[in-house]
Design a protein around this motif. Sequence first.
Motif, mmCIF file in Angstrom:
data_model
loop_
_atom_site.group_PDB
_atom_site.id
_atom_site.type_symbol
_atom_site.label_atom_id
_atom_site.label_comp_id
_atom_site.label_asym_id
_atom_site.label_seq_id
_atom_site.Cartn_x
_atom_site.Cartn_y
_atom_site.Cartn_z
ATOM 1 N N GLU A 181 65.882 50.469 34.604
ATOM 2 C CA GLU A 181 66.242 50.616 36.008
ATOM 3 C C GLU A 181 65.123 50.040 36.858
ATOM 4 O O GLU A 181 63.961 49.964 36.424
ATOM 5 C CB GLU A 181 66.464 52.088 36.348
ATOM 6 N N LYS A 183 63.581 51.304 39.285
ATOM 7 C CA LYS A 183 62.523 52.275 39.565
ATOM 8 C C LYS A 183 61.507 52.368 38.425
ATOM 9 O O LYS A 183 60.382 52.834 38.613
ATOM 10 C CB LYS A 183 63.126 53.651 39.843
ATOM 11 N N ASP A 184 61.891 51.909 37.221
ATOM 12 C CA ASP A 184 60.975 51.929 36.078
ATOM 13 C C ASP A 184 59.815 50.955 36.278
ATOM 14 O O ASP A 184 58.815 51.028 35.561
ATOM 15 C CB ASP A 184 61.713 51.571 34.785
ATOM 16 N N ARG A 186 57.966 50.735 38.902
ATOM 17 C CA ARG A 186 57.091 51.253 39.960
ATOM 18 C C ARG A 186 55.605 51.015 39.656
ATOM 19 O O ARG A 186 54.852 50.593 40.513
ATOM 20 C CB ARG A 186 57.340 52.746 40.157
ATOM 21 N N CYS A 207 63.044 46.944 45.802
ATOM 22 C CA CYS A 207 62.018 47.933 45.431
ATOM 23 C C CYS A 207 61.753 48.907 46.582
ATOM 24 O O CYS A 207 61.633 50.120 46.374
ATOM 25 C CB CYS A 207 60.726 47.225 45.026
ATOM 26 N N ASN A 210 64.215 51.480 46.768
ATOM 27 C CA ASN A 210 64.064 52.465 45.699
ATOM 28 C C ASN A 210 62.792 53.294 45.855
ATOM 29 O O ASN A 210 62.375 53.988 44.931
ATOM 30 C CB ASN A 210 64.074 51.776 44.337
ATOM 31 N N PHE A 212 59.480 52.342 46.581
ATOM 32 C CA PHE A 212 58.135 51.895 46.217
ATOM 33 C C PHE A 212 57.949 50.419 46.573
ATOM 34 O O PHE A 212 58.915 49.668 46.732
ATOM 35 C CB PHE A 212 57.859 52.118 44.726
#
Length: 284
Positions: A181, A183-184, A186, A207, A210, A212
């Motif tokens: 995903e 968000k992984d 980050r 990003c 999401n 970040f």
Amino acid sequence: MNTRNFKCFQAVYEERNLQAAANKLFLSPQGLSKIIKSIEDEFGTSLFIRSKEGFIPTESGRLFYERSKTISRDLNDLFSSIEALNDKEKRFKVGFAAGTIRAIDVPSVASFMADNPEILASWYEYENENVIQQVVNDEISFGFVVGKQSLTGVVCEHVKAVDLVVYVYKGHRFWNESQIELKDLRDEKIISMNEKYRVYHDIVNACHLNGFAPNIIAKVDEGESLYLLSKNRAGLGISPRFFPETDEIKVLTIKDAYTWNVYGIYREDSADKDLAKKFLAAIK
């Protein structure tokens, strides 16, 4: 006298050595010597003094060198101007947004251009907005752009869809994954295409949505650099899927990521709209 003779004389003058000049020109020393002698015979004077130290320019030789350089520059300018006029007469001009050359079927495009000599393509990539504006302003006849465009009076047809992926190096914690995903990413070091590419702005925006800001440690101008940096463990590369998996690089899809879409656009009122339609049909 011709421009080839100018180049031969200039090489001997600059090298001061017949063999070195001949090698530079891919000629035999004997053949080059004959050309220099023919120039001297035409002017009725010696341009060089032949000595053990090499070819030493005479006063006439120095004058001829300076004037020949000026003439060569003027001729180059003339040829460039004529070429520019010829290109200007090719009315159907094609522009490419950054990255689109990798997505399209280049042999089909090249073949169509060969069959239609009125088409001019520089094969140079511009920023996406630049290509769009060139089409809108009728500066070019056809543009390959990223993303669907809703512009009054402009036809926009889909050409190619490419997945947006992550390039992961061997040994990374994602190596055994097939999908992640957004968000992984980050806390990951990210390698991205630079601001000239639409994908850079899309990644940054996604990003932020999401929660970040991506840690982009490198922005590159072409995909090979992104691939090389990823392979050498500098970080994770994000780009459209243009490169294959290897024993050292794995390609991961991003869950719910958008596909990178290339569209062909042209003005509805273009004088060459029929050619634009044929062009689209040939490359899709």
